[in-house]
Design an enzyme around this catalytic site. Structure first.
Site, PDB file in Angstrom:
ATOM      1  N   SER A 284       0.854  -1.181   0.000  1.00  0.00           N
ATOM      2  CA  SER A 284       0.000   0.000   0.000  1.00  0.00           C
ATOM      3  C   SER A 284       0.889   1.229   0.000  1.00  0.00           C
ATOM      4  O   SER A 284       2.057   1.158   0.407  1.00  0.00           O
ATOM      5  CB  SER A 284      -0.887   0.007   1.254  1.00  0.00           C
ATOM      6  OG  SER A 284      -1.541   1.253   1.424  1.00  0.00           O
TER       7      SER A 284
ATOM      8  N   TYR B 146      -2.569  -0.393  10.582  1.00  0.00           N
ATOM      9  CA  TYR B 146      -2.541  -0.860   9.199  1.00  0.00           C
ATOM     10  C   TYR B 146      -1.223  -0.472   8.536  1.00  0.00           C
ATOM     11  O   TYR B 146      -0.553  -1.300   7.913  1.00  0.00           O
ATOM     12  CB  TYR B 146      -3.721  -0.260   8.432  1.00  0.00           C
ATOM     13  CG  TYR B 146      -3.735  -0.602   6.959  1.00  0.00           C
ATOM     14  CD1 TYR B 146      -4.154  -1.853   6.520  1.00  0.00           C
ATOM     15  CD2 TYR B 146      -3.332   0.336   6.006  1.00  0.00           C
ATOM     16  CE1 TYR B 146      -4.167  -2.168   5.173  1.00  0.00           C
ATOM     17  CE2 TYR B 146      -3.342   0.028   4.659  1.00  0.00           C
ATOM     18  CZ  TYR B 146      -3.758  -1.220   4.245  1.00  0.00           C
ATOM     19  OH  TYR B 146      -3.763  -1.525   2.911  1.00  0.00           O
TER      20      TYR B 146
END
Length: 286
Positions: A138, A151
Site C-alpha cells: 500500500s 494498518y
C-alpha cells in the site's frame, strides 16, 4: 507447461480480478480464500469463460491451512511459479481505542499472513531455481497516515521484510520479488475496513473526534477535487500485478497509479523502483 500462480484472498476485489486476468493470459491459477462459501463470483467466471482456475481453501492466519494449499499445488504441478500475496484488510482506529485482539488481528492478516505464505513457498522456488513473489502492500507501507497506524505499521513491516528478503534470494536463486503499492481501491476492501472499525457505520473517536471528522472531510474533498483519480478499481490494480508477473526484470516496488506515485514521491524519488538500493545492499553485504 504453463506458469502457475497461487493467489490469496480471491473471493472479491483485486484477488478475484487477478484470478480471472491471469487465467485469461495463460496462467494456471490456484485461487485461494478463507471462506469457500464466498466463491460464487469466481465459480461463475470459471464456468462462463472456461478458465483454468482451481479454487482452494487457504486462511493466511492458519499455518496448517497455508501448508495444505501449498502441498496440494506441489502434488498437482510439482512447482509454484508465482505467489501473489493479496489477502489483507483495512483498519482505522486510534491507538488508545484499539484492543489487543484488534492489534493482533490486523497484524496477522496484513503482515504475518504474507510472511508465512512466503515462508511456505520459498523452499520450492529455491529448489526449482526460480520463482516470483508479488505482494500487495500500500502507499500506507511507505507513508504513515492518520488513524491508520496499525494498518500502516503492518504494511511498513511487509515492505521491510520483502526488501530484506530480496537482497539474498533474488540473484542466487532467481526469485524475483515485487511490492505493488496501490492508493485507494474502490472494492469491498473499503467497505470491510469501515465495518471492522465502526459501530453501525459510525465512528466514536472520543477526544479525537474533531480531528477524525476533519480527516474524513479532507479525504472526501481530496477525492472530489483531485485532478487525477485517487481510487482504482480492483481490475486496474490486477492489471498492474499481471504486468509485473510478465516482466523479465520486475521492480522491487511499484505504485499502481499516478496518484499513488505522486503521494509517495518524497519517499521514493531517489530510487523509485527500489532496485538501486536492493542492489547496493546486496553488493555491500554479499
Amino acid at each position: 507447461m504453463k506458469r502457475n500462480v497461487l493467489i490469496t484472498g480471491t473471493s472479491t476485489g483485486v484477488g478475484l480480478e487477478a484470478s480471472i486476468l491471469f487465467a485469461k493470459n495463460g496462467f494456471k491459477v490456484y485461487a485461494t480464500m478463507r471462506n469457500l462459501k464466498k466463491a460464487d463470483a469466481l465459480k461463475d467466471a470459471i464456468e462462463k469463460e472456461q478458465l483454468d482456475i482451481e479454487i482452494l481453501p487457504l486462511d493466511v492466519t492458519d499455518l496448517s491451512s497455508i501448508k495444505k494449499a501449498v502441498d496440494t499445488i506441489i502434488a498437482n504441478d510439482g512447482k509454484i511459479d508465482v505467489l501473489f500475496n493479496n489477502a489483507g484488510a483495512g483498519f482505522a482506529k486510534t491507538t488508545e481505542q484499539t484492543s489487543e485482539e484488534e492489534i493482533r488481528w490486523v497484524t496477522d492478516v496484513n503482515y504475518h499472513g504474507v510472511v508465512f505464505c512466503t515462508k511456505e513457498v520459498l523452499p520450492h522456488m529455491r529448489k526449482q531455481n526460480g520463482g516470483q513473489i508479488i505482494t500487495i502492500t500500500s502507499v500506507g507501507g511507505l507513508v504513515g497516515q492518520p488513524f491508520n497506524e496499525f494498518y500502516c505499521g503492518a504494511k511498513f513491516a511487509v515492505e521491510g521484510y520483502m526488501e530484506a528478503l530480496a537482497n539474498y534470494v533474488s540473484k542466487p536463486f532467481n526469485i524475483k520479488i515485487t511490492n505493488v503499492e496501490p492508493g485507494g481501491i474502490s472494492t469491498e476492501f473499503m467497505a470491510s475496513a469501515v465495518q471492522k472499525t465502526s459501530s453501525n457505520g459510525q465512528f466514536a473517536m472520543g477526544e479525537y473526534q474533531g480531528i477524525f471528522e476533519k480527516y474524513m472531510a479532507g479525504s472526501q474533498e481530496r477525492a472530489k477535487s483531485s485532478e487525477i483519480p485517487i481510487y482504482q478499481t480492483g481490475k486496474e490494480v490486477a492489471e498492474v500485478v499481471l504486468q509485473v508477473a510478465q516482466n523479465e526484470n520486475p521492480p522491487l516496488r511499484i505504485r499502481s497509479s499516478e496518484w499513488a506515485e505522486r503521494f509517495c514521491q518524497l519517499k521514493t524519488q531517489a530510487d523509485p523502483d527500489g532496485t538501486k538500493l536492493r542492489d547496493m545492499i546486496a553488493n555491500s553485504f554479499l
